[in-house]
Write a protein that holds these residues in place. Sequence first.
Motif, PDB file in Angstrom:
ATOM      1  N   PRO A  93       0.822  -1.207   0.000  1.00  0.00           N
ATOM      2  CA  PRO A  93       0.000   0.000   0.000  1.00  0.00           C
ATOM      3  C   PRO A  93       0.857   1.258   0.000  1.00  0.00           C
ATOM      4  N   ILE A  94       0.302   2.332  -0.530  1.00  0.00           N
ATOM      5  CA  ILE A  94       0.989   3.623  -0.558  1.00  0.00           C
ATOM      6  C   ILE A  94       0.352   4.528   0.490  1.00  0.00           C
ATOM      7  N   SER A 351      -6.539  -3.168   5.136  1.00  0.00           N
ATOM      8  CA  SER A 351      -5.707  -4.361   5.028  1.00  0.00           C
ATOM      9  C   SER A 351      -6.558  -5.622   5.013  1.00  0.00           C
ATOM     10  N   LEU A 352      -7.642  -5.603   5.771  1.00  0.00           N
ATOM     11  CA  LEU A 352      -8.582  -6.714   5.788  1.00  0.00           C
ATOM     12  C   LEU A 352      -9.200  -6.910   4.406  1.00  0.00           C
ATOM     13  N   MET A 353      -9.583  -5.824   3.771  1.00  0.00           N
ATOM     14  CA  MET A 353     -10.160  -5.882   2.432  1.00  0.00           C
ATOM     15  C   MET A 353      -9.120  -6.351   1.418  1.00  0.00           C
ATOM     16  N   ILE A 358     -10.355  -8.671  -2.409  1.00  0.00           N
ATOM     17  CA  ILE A 358     -11.451  -7.901  -2.994  1.00  0.00           C
ATOM     18  C   ILE A 358     -10.880  -6.646  -3.631  1.00  0.00           C
ATOM     19  N   ILE A 359      -9.897  -6.066  -2.982  1.00  0.00           N
ATOM     20  CA  ILE A 359      -9.124  -4.991  -3.613  1.00  0.00           C
ATOM     21  C   ILE A 359      -7.687  -5.472  -3.718  1.00  0.00           C
ATOM     22  N   ARG A 360      -6.983  -5.050  -4.741  1.00  0.00           N
ATOM     23  CA  ARG A 360      -5.594  -5.460  -4.925  1.00  0.00           C
ATOM     24  C   ARG A 360      -4.666  -4.607  -4.069  1.00  0.00           C
ATOM     25  N   ASN A 361      -5.063  -3.354  -3.870  1.00  0.00           N
ATOM     26  CA  ASN A 361      -4.193  -2.459  -3.100  1.00  0.00           C
ATOM     27  C   ASN A 361      -4.976  -1.214  -2.720  1.00  0.00           C
ATOM     28  N   TYR A 362      -4.384  -0.379  -1.898  1.00  0.00           N
ATOM     29  CA  TYR A 362      -5.010   0.882  -1.537  1.00  0.00           C
ATOM     30  C   TYR A 362      -3.932   1.940  -1.346  1.00  0.00           C
ATOM     31  N   ASP A 366      -3.239  11.962   2.844  1.00  0.00           N
ATOM     32  CA  ASP A 366      -3.969  12.834   3.768  1.00  0.00           C
ATOM     33  C   ASP A 366      -5.259  12.143   4.202  1.00  0.00           C
ATOM     34  N   LYS A 367      -6.429  12.632   3.790  1.00  0.00           N
ATOM     35  CA  LYS A 367      -7.698  12.013   4.171  1.00  0.00           C
ATOM     36  C   LYS A 367      -8.436  11.463   2.942  1.00  0.00           C
ATOM     37  N   THR A 368      -7.683  11.135   1.899  1.00  0.00           N
ATOM     38  CA  THR A 368      -8.255  10.537   0.700  1.00  0.00           C
ATOM     39  C   THR A 368      -7.739   9.107   0.542  1.00  0.00           C
ATOM     40  N   VAL A 369      -8.651   8.174   0.317  1.00  0.00           N
ATOM     41  CA  VAL A 369      -8.292   6.760   0.132  1.00  0.00           C
ATOM     42  C   VAL A 369      -8.650   6.358  -1.281  1.00  0.00           C
ATOM     43  N   THR A 370      -7.701   5.773  -2.000  1.00  0.00           N
ATOM     44  CA  THR A 370      -7.937   5.257  -3.345  1.00  0.00           C
ATOM     45  C   THR A 370      -7.876   3.731  -3.302  1.00  0.00           C
ATOM     46  N   LEU A 371      -8.935   3.096  -3.754  1.00  0.00           N
ATOM     47  CA  LEU A 371      -8.992   1.635  -3.825  1.00  0.00           C
ATOM     48  C   LEU A 371      -8.607   1.197  -5.223  1.00  0.00           C
ATOM     49  N   LYS A 372      -7.742   0.184  -5.318  1.00  0.00           N
ATOM     50  CA  LYS A 372      -7.253  -0.269  -6.617  1.00  0.00           C
ATOM     51  C   LYS A 372      -7.559  -1.743  -6.819  1.00  0.00           C
TER      52      LYS A 372
END
Length: 372
Positions: A93-94, A351-353, A358-362, A366-372
């Motif tokens: 994750p980044i 990390s659970l996801m 279900i997601i490959r990475n995230y 700051d306060k923005t989350v990108t699901l990949k």
Amino acid sequence: MSIKRKQNIDEIEHKDNEAIYNYVTSAEDVFNIDVESEKQAFFKTIKNHQNSKFIKNPFKRYYKYIAAASIIGVSVLIYTLRGSSTADVELSPIIVNNNIQSIKDQAILTLSSGENISLESGKDYEITNLKSDGENIIYNKNIIDKKEDIAFNYLTVPRAGKFQIELSDGTKVWLNSESQLKYPVSFVKGKTRNVELVYGEAYFDVSPSTNHHGSSFKVTSSNQHVEVLGTEFNIKAYKSDPVISTTLVEGKVLVSNNVSKQRQILTPNHQTQLNIKTNEITSSKVDPYTYIAWKDGIFTFENKSLEDLIIVLSRWYDIDVIFDNKNKNITDQLSYRGAFRRNEKIEEVLSLMKASKIIRNYEIRDKTVTLK
């Protein structure tokens, strides 16, 4: 709580999870769970996964382990994929400037004078008719006789917040994140006790009408009215939701729409949904604990989409979520069932996801989350 159940709780490693235990044991009949035996089976199952909070199994039988896992303070996420899964590629994750905080007790109290008071855990506040310890507000128990003397207060809970209030009639209200309640500081003797859920979600434990000269209790939310004599129920009426959901735990309520004039009597273990566009009210039988566990710090879900899950996380953690378009076709095919504690850090939930594939990475910036 029975002595047997109390003893069971004392044996739990995480002794602060009594609320979770209460939720699980209340759901025993619904899920046909022998909690003690399932707990032991779960211990055996996770013995080879000491460093993991995740259990993956496509069979519905494993939904029972969600309950057992919650007892020992373990978050569990189970999913059903109606299609092919993604490639098993491990990505790191980044995380850049993670400013995301877990949920906490916080609210803004707006007095009838217009003054705003910031309330938060560890900060006491007291005036003539109320006092707060930063986690809840308690109003002095009194009833006035003159209608013109009524003054209204507002309690606003921001995203990533929660709060509890006890009104002057003894009614207790739990407010979820991003919610606002309007209420009188005291009630008129013999008159209907009116409050308004301006928006958001709230759980009501209403003081019986027999304690208040027969006065009923009414909650207004958007174009819906819920009238009760003394009961426990949950109303979910967020601005972005297409329906207003009312879930009854105990007693009986009358749900009505002031546009279509449709009325629906709600009995325990049932839920009404008022469609905002059509003003139509429908009802169905539900497991109420799935809808009210939030007030005890637990998020439970059954057959929910990733989008539904993210909406809740956005409110609880006050975050913005961006979906990677490449992942959309996959997420459209997913449904989820599971439970996790509300005080989990956002990295633990993500990390659970990720562990579930279900997601490959995230990515957190700051306060923005990108699901990949």
